[in-house]
Design a protein around this motif. Structure first.
Motif, PDB file in Angstrom:
ATOM      1  N   MET A   1       0.843  -1.197   0.000  1.00 46.88           N
ATOM      2  CA  MET A   1       0.000   0.000   0.000  1.00 46.88           C
ATOM      3  C   MET A   1       0.879   1.248   0.000  1.00 46.88           C
ATOM      4  N   SER A  31      -0.444  -0.519  10.260  1.00 49.66           N
ATOM      5  CA  SER A  31      -1.374  -0.042   9.236  1.00 49.66           C
ATOM      6  C   SER A  31      -1.292  -0.870   7.959  1.00 49.66           C
ATOM      7  N   ARG A  33       0.863  -0.378   5.671  1.00 53.81           N
ATOM      8  CA  ARG A  33       1.470   0.484   4.652  1.00 53.81           C
ATOM      9  C   ARG A  33       2.974   0.556   4.847  1.00 53.81           C
ATOM     10  N   GLU A  90       1.973   9.271   0.427  1.00 56.61           N
ATOM     11  CA  GLU A  90       0.565   9.423   0.069  1.00 56.61           C
ATOM     12  C   GLU A  90      -0.255   9.925   1.256  1.00 56.61           C
ATOM     13  N   ALA A 111      -6.657   4.557   9.203  1.00 56.81           N
ATOM     14  CA  ALA A 111      -7.811   3.817   8.685  1.00 56.81           C
ATOM     15  C   ALA A 111      -8.906   4.770   8.219  1.00 56.81           C
ATOM     16  N   ALA A 114      -9.020   6.360   4.637  1.00 57.67           N
ATOM     17  CA  ALA A 114      -9.515   5.639   3.465  1.00 57.67           C
ATOM     18  C   ALA A 114     -10.759   6.304   2.895  1.00 57.67           C
ATOM     19  N   ASP A 115     -11.508   7.041   3.752  1.00 62.05           N
ATOM     20  CA  ASP A 115     -12.761   7.667   3.323  1.00 62.05           C
ATOM     21  C   ASP A 115     -12.761   9.170   3.533  1.00 62.05           C
ATOM     22  N   ASN A 167      -4.216  13.420   3.330  1.00 67.46           N
ATOM     23  CA  ASN A 167      -3.922  12.840   2.033  1.00 67.46           C
ATOM     24  C   ASN A 167      -3.045  13.825   1.278  1.00 67.46           C
TER      25      ASN A 167
END
Length: 239
Positions: A1, A31, A33, A90, A111, A114-115, A167
């Motif tokens: 990721m 995570s 990642r 990222e 987490a 992600a949204d 992000n």
């Protein structure tokens, strides 16, 4: 990721930096990642930078950015953000190095990203809070957040908190060169720009704990900067 970078500004945190790094690295690893921890040290006279260098020799995921002098929390974060973005991060996280923010909360912020475009570790949403503060400190903090929220007209309850996960598109869009605040007003400014740019901002409840060792970096000058920067920020953005 894609990778997550944690930017950790330090100034005279020699008592905290070693245990904090050892506590937060496993949380970053959990995570799933790729992860990296960037210590940004402002030439701490207590030897924090040298200790961070030794940690970087021990852990390949740790890097140290040495700055020649203390020029404000905001400037340290911006330098760290630029290094993280240039290295392909990222997700870019920020938090305090004194255990005021619990390392165990890091996976929850990652987490939630992600949204969401920007995730805030929030003291002032349901389930969040502070510990080890007196009534006056609580009133000043809550009052400052209320003041900023209503002057700026944004639906964010904890605008002054320093535990965040961005992000990369947020940091690329809001133009870091246009960020003016040096102290805690920096936290308000970045979140405000993100909201006004249309990014999704989510608040995740955390409990903020007063530092147990070391000295707080808060000062009347830093607090006053946040007060007058808020209306100035609104006027600048409206223009």
């Amino acid at each position: 990721m894609p990778g997550a970078w944690l930017v950790l500004p330090t100034y005279n945190e020699v008592e905290n930096i070693d245990p904090f790094v050892r506590a937060v690295l496993p949380q970053l690893a959990s995570s799933g990642r790729e992860y990296h921890l960037l210590v940004v040290d402002d030439n701490s006279p207590d030897g924090t930078g040298s200790l961070a260098d030794r940690l970087a020799e021990e852990f390949e995921q740790v890097e140290v950015l040495h700055r020649p002098a203390k020029h404000g929390l905001g400037r340290a974060y911006l330098a760290g953000f630029r290094r993280a973005l240039d290295s392909g991060a990222e997700l870019v996280l920020e938090m305090d190095a004194d255990f005021s923010h619990n390392p165990e909360d890091v996976p929850r912020l990652i987490a939630a990203a992600a949204d969401a475009d920007l995730v805030l570790g929030s003291r002032y949403v349901r389930g969040g809070g502070v510990s080890d503060w007196g009534l006056l400190r609580r009133m000043v903090s809550r009052g400052g957040c209320w003041y900023a929220q209503h002057i700026l007209g944004v639906p964010v309850r904890d605008l002054t908190g320093g535990f965040k996960c961005f992000n990369r598109r947020v940091l690329e869009t809001i133009h870091l060169d246009d960020v003016h605040a040096y102290g805690y007003g920096f936290q308000i400014e970045l979140t405000y720009y993100a909201v006004k740019a249309g990014f999704t901002v989510v608040e995740v409840p955390i409990t903020f704990r007063e530092r147990q060792v070391g000295t707080s970096k808060m000062s009347p000058r830093i607090a006053l900067e946040a007060v007058w920067k808020v209306p100035a920020l609104r006027l600048r953005k409206d223009r």
